[in-house]
Design a protein around this motif. Structure first.
Motif, PDB file in Angstrom:
ATOM      1  N   PHE A 144       0.838  -1.205   0.000  1.00  0.00           N
ATOM      2  CA  PHE A 144       0.000   0.000   0.000  1.00  0.00           C
ATOM      3  C   PHE A 144       0.874   1.256   0.000  1.00  0.00           C
ATOM      4  N   GLY A 145       1.972   1.225   0.751  1.00  0.00           N
ATOM      5  CA  GLY A 145       2.865   2.376   0.790  1.00  0.00           C
ATOM      6  C   GLY A 145       3.472   2.661  -0.576  1.00  0.00           C
ATOM      7  N   ALA A 146       3.908   1.607  -1.265  1.00  0.00           N
ATOM      8  CA  ALA A 146       4.474   1.778  -2.598  1.00  0.00           C
ATOM      9  C   ALA A 146       3.407   2.254  -3.585  1.00  0.00           C
ATOM     10  N   LEU A 147       2.207   1.711  -3.434  1.00  0.00           N
ATOM     11  CA  LEU A 147       1.119   2.103  -4.326  1.00  0.00           C
ATOM     12  C   LEU A 147       0.737   3.558  -4.097  1.00  0.00           C
ATOM     13  N   ARG A 148       0.717   3.974  -2.835  1.00  0.00           N
ATOM     14  CA  ARG A 148       0.403   5.374  -2.546  1.00  0.00           C
ATOM     15  C   ARG A 148       1.463   6.295  -3.140  1.00  0.00           C
ATOM     16  N   ALA A 149       2.724   5.885  -3.044  1.00  0.00           N
ATOM     17  CA  ALA A 149       3.799   6.691  -3.625  1.00  0.00           C
ATOM     18  C   ALA A 149       3.616   6.828  -5.132  1.00  0.00           C
ATOM     19  N   ALA A 150       3.167   5.749  -5.768  1.00  0.00           N
ATOM     20  CA  ALA A 150       2.929   5.796  -7.213  1.00  0.00           C
ATOM     21  C   ALA A 150       1.780   6.742  -7.546  1.00  0.00           C
ATOM     22  N   VAL A 151       0.696   6.642  -6.765  1.00  0.00           N
ATOM     23  CA  VAL A 151      -0.460   7.523  -7.000  1.00  0.00           C
ATOM     24  C   VAL A 151      -0.080   8.978  -6.746  1.00  0.00           C
ATOM     25  N   ALA A 152       0.627   9.225  -5.635  1.00  0.00           N
ATOM     26  CA  ALA A 152       1.032  10.595  -5.303  1.00  0.00           C
ATOM     27  C   ALA A 152       1.976  11.152  -6.359  1.00  0.00           C
ATOM     28  N   GLY A 153       2.894  10.322  -6.829  1.00  0.00           N
ATOM     29  CA  GLY A 153       3.824  10.766  -7.849  1.00  0.00           C
ATOM     30  C   GLY A 153       3.113  11.115  -9.136  1.00  0.00           C
ATOM     31  N   ALA A 154       2.172  10.269  -9.543  1.00  0.00           N
ATOM     32  CA  ALA A 154       1.416  10.534 -10.765  1.00  0.00           C
ATOM     33  C   ALA A 154       0.595  11.811 -10.622  1.00  0.00           C
ATOM     34  N   ARG A 155      -0.077  11.976  -9.468  1.00  0.00           N
ATOM     35  CA  ARG A 155      -0.876  13.178  -9.222  1.00  0.00           C
ATOM     36  C   ARG A 155      -0.028  14.437  -9.327  1.00  0.00           C
ATOM     37  N   THR A 156       1.119  14.414  -8.658  1.00  0.00           N
ATOM     38  CA  THR A 156       1.976  15.594  -8.635  1.00  0.00           C
ATOM     39  C   THR A 156       2.531  15.903 -10.020  1.00  0.00           C
ATOM     40  N   ASN A 157       2.925  14.876 -10.737  1.00  0.00           N
ATOM     41  CA  ASN A 157       3.501  15.096 -12.061  1.00  0.00           C
ATOM     42  C   ASN A 157       2.475  15.614 -13.058  1.00  0.00           C
ATOM     43  N   VAL A 158       1.255  15.060 -13.033  1.00  0.00           N
ATOM     44  CA  VAL A 158       0.204  15.572 -13.923  1.00  0.00           C
ATOM     45  C   VAL A 158      -0.055  17.041 -13.615  1.00  0.00           C
ATOM     46  N   SER A 159      -0.184  17.359 -12.338  1.00  0.00           N
ATOM     47  CA  SER A 159      -0.464  18.730 -11.924  1.00  0.00           C
ATOM     48  C   SER A 159       0.669  19.671 -12.333  1.00  0.00           C
ATOM     49  N   PHE A 160       1.890  19.261 -12.076  1.00  0.00           N
ATOM     50  CA  PHE A 160       3.042  20.099 -12.410  1.00  0.00           C
ATOM     51  C   PHE A 160       3.153  20.320 -13.910  1.00  0.00           C
ATOM     52  N   ASP A 161       2.970  19.245 -14.676  1.00  0.00           N
ATOM     53  CA  ASP A 161       3.094  19.358 -16.132  1.00  0.00           C
ATOM     54  C   ASP A 161       2.024  20.278 -16.710  1.00  0.00           C
ATOM     55  N   LEU A 162       0.806  20.173 -16.186  1.00  0.00           N
ATOM     56  CA  LEU A 162      -0.252  21.081 -16.643  1.00  0.00           C
ATOM     57  C   LEU A 162       0.080  22.521 -16.260  1.00  0.00           C
ATOM     58  N   GLY A 163       0.605  22.708 -15.060  1.00  0.00           N
ATOM     59  CA  GLY A 163       0.988  24.045 -14.629  1.00  0.00           C
ATOM     60  C   GLY A 163       2.097  24.628 -15.480  1.00  0.00           C
ATOM     61  N   SER A 164       2.941  23.752 -16.043  1.00  0.00           N
ATOM     62  CA  SER A 164       4.042  24.225 -16.878  1.00  0.00           C
ATOM     63  C   SER A 164       3.567  24.859 -18.171  1.00  0.00           C
ATOM     64  N   LEU A 165       2.328  24.598 -18.549  1.00  0.00           N
ATOM     65  CA  LEU A 165       1.786  25.223 -19.757  1.00  0.00           C
ATOM     66  C   LEU A 165       1.736  26.742 -19.626  1.00  0.00           C
ATOM     67  N   ARG A 166       1.763  27.230 -18.413  1.00  0.00           N
ATOM     68  CA  ARG A 166       1.786  28.683 -18.215  1.00  0.00           C
ATOM     69  C   ARG A 166       3.049  29.304 -18.803  1.00  0.00           C
ATOM     70  N   SER A 167       4.130  28.509 -18.856  1.00  0.00           N
ATOM     71  CA  SER A 167       5.372  29.022 -19.439  1.00  0.00           C
ATOM     72  C   SER A 167       5.241  29.232 -20.941  1.00  0.00           C
ATOM     73  N   ALA A 168       4.213  28.608 -21.534  1.00  0.00           N
ATOM     74  CA  ALA A 168       3.959  28.778 -22.962  1.00  0.00           C
ATOM     75  C   ALA A 168       2.839  29.791 -23.200  1.00  0.00           C
ATOM     76  N   GLY A 169       2.472  30.533 -22.137  1.00  0.00           N
ATOM     77  CA  GLY A 169       1.483  31.591 -22.290  1.00  0.00           C
ATOM     78  C   GLY A 169       0.047  31.173 -22.083  1.00  0.00           C
ATOM     79  N   THR A 170      -0.183  30.007 -21.483  1.00  0.00           N
ATOM     80  CA  THR A 170      -1.546  29.519 -21.248  1.00  0.00           C
ATOM     81  C   THR A 170      -1.906  29.692 -19.777  1.00  0.00           C
ATOM     82  N   SER A 171      -3.071  30.229 -19.499  1.00  0.00           N
ATOM     83  CA  SER A 171      -3.500  30.389 -18.107  1.00  0.00           C
ATOM     84  C   SER A 171      -4.051  29.057 -17.587  1.00  0.00           C
ATOM     85  N   LEU A 172      -4.128  28.918 -16.255  1.00  0.00           N
ATOM     86  CA  LEU A 172      -4.679  27.695 -15.679  1.00  0.00           C
ATOM     87  C   LEU A 172      -6.144  27.513 -16.061  1.00  0.00           C
ATOM     88  N   GLY A 173      -6.879  28.617 -16.182  1.00  0.00           N
ATOM     89  CA  GLY A 173      -8.265  28.520 -16.622  1.00  0.00           C
ATOM     90  C   GLY A 173      -8.368  27.936 -18.015  1.00  0.00           C
TER      91      GLY A 173
END
Length: 213
Positions: A144-173
């Motif tokens: 469960f600990g390893a699985l949670r780390a995988a879920v948390a890692g995926a969540r954080t990476n998806v969120s971060f990558d989407l947030g990086s679109l702001r560097s290309a001039g796209t707002s979060l909205g």
């Protein structure tokens, strides 16, 4: 350096370098592979002559397939991470903006797939927590600990990558409107972490009976 074709020593040595490929996303895939491997092991110990071909056997087949897929997804994420880093090293301008946009979306999609596979593994581990060999409850908690780390890692990476679109001039909205499935994946992964926490809490007293807390 690939997760599938390296020893643990070789791969972790590569992970320790300041290259970003492999990085946290590939590490997320490796954690999913660890969770799948432990799930397979516990399922194997939970089978019996009466249950031959039953649920533990089916769980083991799924877990073994997931282990292999997780390693492949780790390598996919390492490739996406490499492209992501290359995009940010380009000179400012329209070409850089487009490269960042494309690399960010591909990296987010790669992490979202990994996260979806991790979510799909929760039910099998939950079944083993309730019905598996009780002598291996500590292994279930580690899984469960390893699985949670995988879920948390995926969540954080998806969120971060989407947030990086702001560097290309796209707002979060705009990101939310243009990529609703990826945006929704973040909340889905948050809920999956809550579920894993609840499942772990339910059996932790069996796994760690001498814990003072």
């Amino acid at each position: 350096m690939t997760t599938q074709g390296s020893t643990v020593e070789e791969w972790t040595r590569a992970l320790a370098e300041s290259t970003g490929s492999p990085g946290g996303g590939a590490g997320t895939g490796l954690m999913l592979a660890v969770a799948a491997s432990l799930t397979s092991m516990v399922a194997g110990y939970s089978d019996s002559e009466e249950d031959d071909g039953g649920e533990p056997a089916r769980i083991r087949v799924r877990a073994q397939a997931l282990r292999q897929e997780a390693l492949r997804l780790a390598d996919d994420d390492a490739s996406a991470s490499k492209a992501f880093g290359a995009a940010f090293r380009l000179e400012p301008g329209p070409e850089r903006d487009e490269a960042i946009r494309q690399a960010s979306l591909e990296a987010a999609a790669s992490s979202a797939v990994l996260g979806e596979r991790a979510i799909g593994a929760i039910d099998d581990l939950a079944w083993l927590a309730a019905n598996g060999n009780r002598s291996l409850v500590a292994d279930v908690v580690v899984a469960f600990g390893a699985l949670r780390a995988a879920v948390a890692g995926a969540r954080t990476n998806v969120s971060f990558d989407l947030g990086s679109l702001r560097s290309a001039g796209t707002s979060l909205g705009q990101v939310r409107r243009q990529h609703p499935a990826l945006w929704a994946a973040v909340e889905k992964l948050n809920k999956a972490m809550d579920r894993i926490d609840a499942l772990t809490a339910d059996i932790d007293h069996r796994a760690a009976p001498t814990d003072a807390s």
